[in-house]
Design an enzyme around this catalytic site. Structure first.
Site, PDB file in Angstrom:
ATOM      1  N   CYS A  25       6.371 -21.628 -13.437  1.00  0.00           N
ATOM      2  CA  CYS A  25       5.346 -20.600 -13.266  1.00  0.00           C
ATOM      3  C   CYS A  25       4.394 -20.705 -14.446  1.00  0.00           C
ATOM      4  CB  CYS A  25       5.956 -19.202 -13.189  1.00  0.00           C
ATOM      5  SG  CYS A  25       4.722 -17.886 -13.012  1.00  0.00           S
ATOM      6  N   GLU A  38       2.609 -17.865  -2.246  1.00  0.00           N
ATOM      7  CA  GLU A  38       3.757 -18.275  -3.057  1.00  0.00           C
ATOM      8  C   GLU A  38       5.060 -18.024  -2.308  1.00  0.00           C
ATOM      9  OE1 GLU A  38       4.031 -17.682  -7.246  1.00  0.00           O
ATOM     10  OE2 GLU A  38       2.013 -16.828  -7.345  1.00  0.00           O
ATOM     11  N   CYS A  57      -2.161 -18.027  -9.264  1.00  0.00           N
ATOM     12  CA  CYS A  57      -0.946 -18.843  -9.345  1.00  0.00           C
ATOM     13  C   CYS A  57      -1.257 -20.041 -10.233  1.00  0.00           C
ATOM     14  CB  CYS A  57      -0.498 -19.295  -7.957  1.00  0.00           C
ATOM     15  SG  CYS A  57       0.943 -20.397  -7.979  1.00  0.00           S
TER      16      CYS A  57
END
Length: 277
Positions: free
Chosen positions: A75, A211, A220
């Site tokens: 992430c 996602e 994102c």
């Protein structure tokens, strides 16, 4: 005594960040799901946990849990938050950190303006590394959907799996309906994040991302990296690309296909709290 947390976000991609260095934290899938609920919990896209590392050369373990409670390997927006969190709360005085996720190592640099640059590693295209069930590596793949239609997409791993679709207008792209079908498609055995990319010019793309485990988010980081890599490889865009997401802009730099790809963007603190149960 409850568990202390900090709410943070990167361009609106929001997180709770937990200090596992100074607290003993063991959350179940069900607990994370309850906390992620925006009506009855705190509400977040991901739960981030920073822990001590016993491995030489690694400053911290960086664990990422989606809103469905599943741990994932990457992430980028969260990595920027983790870097600022570690320095702000005195876990480190360093401006350059190396953290280990479930699947990869990440180098983080806190810049003078408090933006954070993240070394996202070298993108991988081999189907087995994404993972994608395909006979051979190809620039583009065709997936058959439940309704019998097919969709063409690119597939790439930047520490987690991404599919990228080129669209004419992201405002009208069927992000939630088509994104969900692709995300759960059996050819992606670990599910997949799905980016809808519109090329604006040689140095800019617009992007929306569905996602896995979350649905559409307004930013994102790994999705921006994946889309920029695809744009550079297959659509001849620049080695420095601005990715415009609903939550704001990220800068992606990738000098050549064998070099690591670098993500730079902001991170912000929102509030502190305590989990009571």
């Amino acid at each position: 005594m409850g568990i202390k947390f900090t709410k943070m976000h990167g361009l609106g991609n929001d997180f709770i960040v937990l200090d596992g260095v100074n607290q003993s934290i063991q959350l179940t899938v069900e607990q994370i799901q309850k906390l992620a609920n925006r009506h009855t919990g705190i509400g977040f896209d991901q739960c981030l946990l920073i822990e001590s590392s016993q491995t030489e050369g690694i400053d911290f373990n960086y664990r990422i849990f989606n809103a469905d409670g599943q741990e994932v390997g990457q992430c980028g927006n969260g990595a920027r938050c983790i870097a600022l969190f570690a320095r702000y709360y005195g876990l480190t005085a360093k401006n350059k950190l190396t953290v280990a996720t479930k699947t990869t190592l990440m180098d983080l640099i806190i810049n003078e303006d408090n933006s954070v640059s993240v070394n996202m590693g070298v993108p991988r295209l081999a189907p087995g590394e994404i993972p994608l069930l395909a006979d051979r590596q190809s620039p583009e793949y065709s997936l058959e959907l439940n309704n019998g239609n097919t969709v063409n997409l690119h597939a790439i791993s930047v520490g987690n799996p991404h599919a990228v679709l080129l669209v004419e207008n992201i405002d009208t792209a069927p992000v939630n309906s088509l994104g969900q079908q692709i995300s759960f498609h059996p050819q992606f055995p670990e599910q997949v994040n799905v980016g809808f990319m519109q090329i604006v010019n040689h140095e800019k793309i617009n992007l929306r991302v569905y996602e896995r485990g979350c649905g559409e988010t307004i930013a994102c980081g790994s999705g921006a990296v994946a889309a920029a890599a695809i744009a550079r490889l297959f659509y001849n865009l620049s080695d420095k690309i601005t990715v415009h997401l609903p939550g704001g802009d990220l800068c992606i730099q990738w000098p050549c296909p064998t070099a690591p790809i670098i993500l730079t963007g902001p991170a912000a603190f929102v509030y502190e709290g305590t989990l009571l149960s």
